[in-house]
Write a protein that holds these residues in place. Structure first.
Motif, PDB file in Angstrom:
ATOM      1  N   ILE A  42       8.644   3.786   3.211  1.00 45.22           N
ATOM      2  CA  ILE A  42       7.708   3.296   2.200  1.00 45.22           C
ATOM      3  C   ILE A  42       6.805   4.414   1.706  1.00 45.22           C
ATOM      4  CG2 ILE A  42       5.937   2.541   3.830  1.00 45.22           C
ATOM      5  CD1 ILE A  42       5.354   0.236   1.932  1.00 45.22           C
ATOM      6  N   ARG A  43       6.435   5.323   2.604  1.00 50.16           N
ATOM      7  CA  ARG A  43       5.627   6.463   2.170  1.00 50.16           C
ATOM      8  C   ARG A  43       6.419   7.327   1.192  1.00 50.16           C
ATOM      9  NH1 ARG A  43       1.037   8.051   4.771  1.00 50.16           N
ATOM     10  NH2 ARG A  43       0.304   6.663   6.438  1.00 50.16           N
TER      11      ARG A  43
ATOM     12  N   LEU B 179       5.300   8.131  -2.649  1.00 52.75           N
ATOM     13  CA  LEU B 179       5.152   9.497  -3.155  1.00 52.75           C
ATOM     14  C   LEU B 179       6.068   9.743  -4.357  1.00 52.75           C
ATOM     15  CD1 LEU B 179       4.945  11.422   0.246  1.00 52.75           C
ATOM     16  CD2 LEU B 179       3.088  11.040  -1.397  1.00 52.75           C
ATOM     17  N   GLU B 180       7.268   9.195  -4.308  1.00 47.02           N
ATOM     18  CA  GLU B 180       8.197   9.374  -5.425  1.00 47.02           C
ATOM     19  C   GLU B 180       7.702   8.668  -6.685  1.00 47.02           C
ATOM     20  OE1 GLU B 180      11.859   7.889  -3.925  1.00 47.02           O
ATOM     21  OE2 GLU B 180      12.422   9.761  -2.902  1.00 47.02           O
TER      22      GLU B 180
ATOM     23  N   GLU C  79       3.004  -0.773   8.128  1.00 45.05           N
ATOM     24  CA  GLU C  79       1.889   0.177   8.147  1.00 45.05           C
ATOM     25  C   GLU C  79       0.725  -0.320   7.301  1.00 45.05           C
ATOM     26  OE1 GLU C  79       1.029   4.952   7.428  1.00 45.05           O
ATOM     27  OE2 GLU C  79       2.935   4.077   6.818  1.00 45.05           O
ATOM     28  N   PHE C  80       1.027  -1.215   6.367  1.00 45.17           N
ATOM     29  CA  PHE C  80      -0.013  -1.747   5.473  1.00 45.17           C
ATOM     30  C   PHE C  80       0.008  -3.277   5.556  1.00 45.17           C
ATOM     31  CE2 PHE C  80       1.920   2.072   3.531  1.00 45.17           C
ATOM     32  CZ  PHE C  80       0.870   2.953   3.724  1.00 45.17           C
ATOM     33  N   PRO C  81      -0.462  -3.844   6.662  1.00 46.79           N
ATOM     34  CA  PRO C  81      -0.402  -5.300   6.854  1.00 46.79           C
ATOM     35  C   PRO C  81      -1.165  -6.073   5.789  1.00 46.79           C
ATOM     36  CG  PRO C  81      -1.842  -4.275   8.487  1.00 46.79           C
ATOM     37  CD  PRO C  81      -1.121  -3.163   7.786  1.00 46.79           C
TER      38      PRO C  81
ATOM     39  N   ARG D 261      -4.351   5.956  -0.726  1.00 41.56           N
ATOM     40  CA  ARG D 261      -4.385   6.465   0.649  1.00 41.56           C
ATOM     41  C   ARG D 261      -3.195   7.379   0.941  1.00 41.56           C
ATOM     42  NH1 ARG D 261      -5.393   0.942   2.745  1.00 41.56           N
ATOM     43  NH2 ARG D 261      -3.685   1.290   4.209  1.00 41.56           N
ATOM     44  N   VAL D 262      -2.027   6.999   0.437  1.00 47.06           N
ATOM     45  CA  VAL D 262      -0.826   7.776   0.741  1.00 47.06           C
ATOM     46  C   VAL D 262      -0.788   9.073  -0.055  1.00 47.06           C
ATOM     47  CG1 VAL D 262       1.703   7.798   0.622  1.00 47.06           C
ATOM     48  CG2 VAL D 262       0.497   5.755   1.432  1.00 47.06           C
TER      49      VAL D 262
END
Length: 417
Positions: free
Chosen positions: A45-46, A50-51, A200-202, A386-387
């Protein structure tokens, strides 16, 4: 069965090894697999975030520039409608003013140019009165002319303002369409990036669930609203049908009363014709009521009206006794039909209340869905920030100021004294 030495060493010997050399327990292997899967999911997911970062920033920036368009379009559209309504009223008033001015002009000119009247007043010593009358006519004419010209000035002002506002509305319509298109692109981007669970992002998962619940609630409220509105329409049609049936029964009762007092064959024919119409009409009403009840079970129940009827041969074999007996049946039919009509009227009013409540509930559900979607979008933007470490906030465009457009005329200003 004998095993090869290599197999015995690899399988049997570890059973007798001391504790420091024991193989890891199965539970340890399972935890390692789960952690590995979670780490892969988070990394995935990160990577997607980013993409999509550049495309996301571009969409947010463009949407920010156009965010005011939908609200401003709605505001300007209402403003334009008010201007056009005001102009229509002004044109009607202007036509009246022009007629008054024309009348006053003609009266003023006729009196001013009347040599005979002037000479007659001079001979009788009433020339001052004549001059005063001319001055009065002239003042009235000038007042009428002033009112007409003032209204024409307002008309030109309104026409210019309407033209400007129409251009503004056209521009805002284009901007709104662009904003809607960008909004759809943004939703598709989010759907692609956040597809599936995001451990990671509940908070993102929680808001997705909240949005889905809001969607289900809105769909249910909308369905209930549609059913109640359709039931109201059916009840309205049924009420009209029963009202016609009551009218037919009333006419049949009048003909039956006439028949009792010797109306003869003609009275019998009128009586049975109206009863036949009443039976057909109330049958249609009962069908409509049944359809309404299928949509809303709170409606009803309704009593069935048994419309009086007889054999055709009774028309030719009637007598005072049979006429009176049938008259009582017709009267009972009329009473039952009136009671049914009253019941349908009450149920129609109740259904209108239910339909209004359903509509309000649907609007509330719609607002809740919009709020949930907005919150989900906010959470997803924060995740992007955040990412990527890049702020998605590009600043809010200045709020639209209604004073940027010329104010519409007050309706009272149209009425020229």
């Amino acid at each position: 069965m004998l095993f090869p030495p290599s197999y015995g060493e690899s399988v049997l010997i570890p059973r007798f090894r001391t504790r420091p050399y024991e193989t890891p327990s199965p539970t340890t292997y399972i935890n390692t697999d789960v952690c590995t899967f979670t780490e892969i999911a988070m990394a995935d997911i990160r990577t997607r975030i980013l993409e999509a970062a550049d495309a996301h920033i571009s969409l947010i920036s463009q949407m920010s520039d156009l965010e005011h368009a939908p609200f401003t379009l709605e505001q300007q559209s209402k403003y334009l409608a008010d201007l056009k309504k005001t102009l229509t009223s002004l044109k009607t008033e202007l036509e009246k003013l022009r007629k008054i001015t024309s009348k006053e002009r003609k009266g003023h000119q006729d009196l001013r140019d009347s040599f005979a009247r002037r000479y007659a007043h001079k001979l009788t010593g009433r020339s001052e009165k004549f001059v005063s009358k001319i001055e009065k006519e002239e003042r009235e004419y000038l007042d009428a002319l002033h009112n007409e010209r003032a209204a024409e000035e307002k008309e030109r002002y309104l026409e210019d303002t309407i033209a400007e506002t129409e251009n503004r509305v056209a521009e805002l319509t284009t901007q709104t369409n662009q904003y809607v298109n960008l909004k759809e692109q943004s939703e598709q981007l989010y759907k692609k990036v956040f597809d599936g669970p995001t451990p990671e992002f509940p908070e993102e998962d929680q808001m997705e669930v909240a949005v889905q619940h809001a969607k289900d609630f809105f769909a249910e409220a909308q369905s209930r609203c549609n059913s109640d509105q359709e039931a109201e329409k059916l009840m309205f049609k049924a009420e009209k049908s029963v009202a016609r049936a009551v009218k037919f029964c009333d006419e049949a009762l009048s003909a039956s009363s006439w028949d009792v007092w010797g109306g003869g064959t003609v009275a019998d024919m009128i009586e049975r014709d109206n009863l036949s119409k009443a039976k057909s009409t109330v049958s249609q009403a009962q069908m409509l009521l049944g359809q309404a009840i299928d949509l809303q079970d709170a409606i009803g129940p309704f009593d069935t009206v048994k419309v009086a009827g007889g054999h055709t041969t009774e028309i030719f074999l009637d007598n005072p006794v049979s006429d009176y007996e049938f008259h009582k049946k017709v009267k009972e039919t009329y009473v039952q039909m009136r009671l049914l009509h009253q019941k349908v009227q009450l149920e129609l009013q109740a259904q209108r209340g239910r339909a209004l409540d359903s509509k309000n509930n649907m609007e509330d559900a719609k607002a809740q869905l919009a709020a949930a979607r907005g919150e989900l979008e906010k959470v997803r933007r924060e995740v992007f920030e955040r990412v990527t470490g890049i702020s998605c906030s590009t600043g809010t465009p200045p709020a639209y100021d209604a004073m940027d457009s010329p104010p519409a005329l007050d309706p009272d200003e149209i009425l020229v004294a």
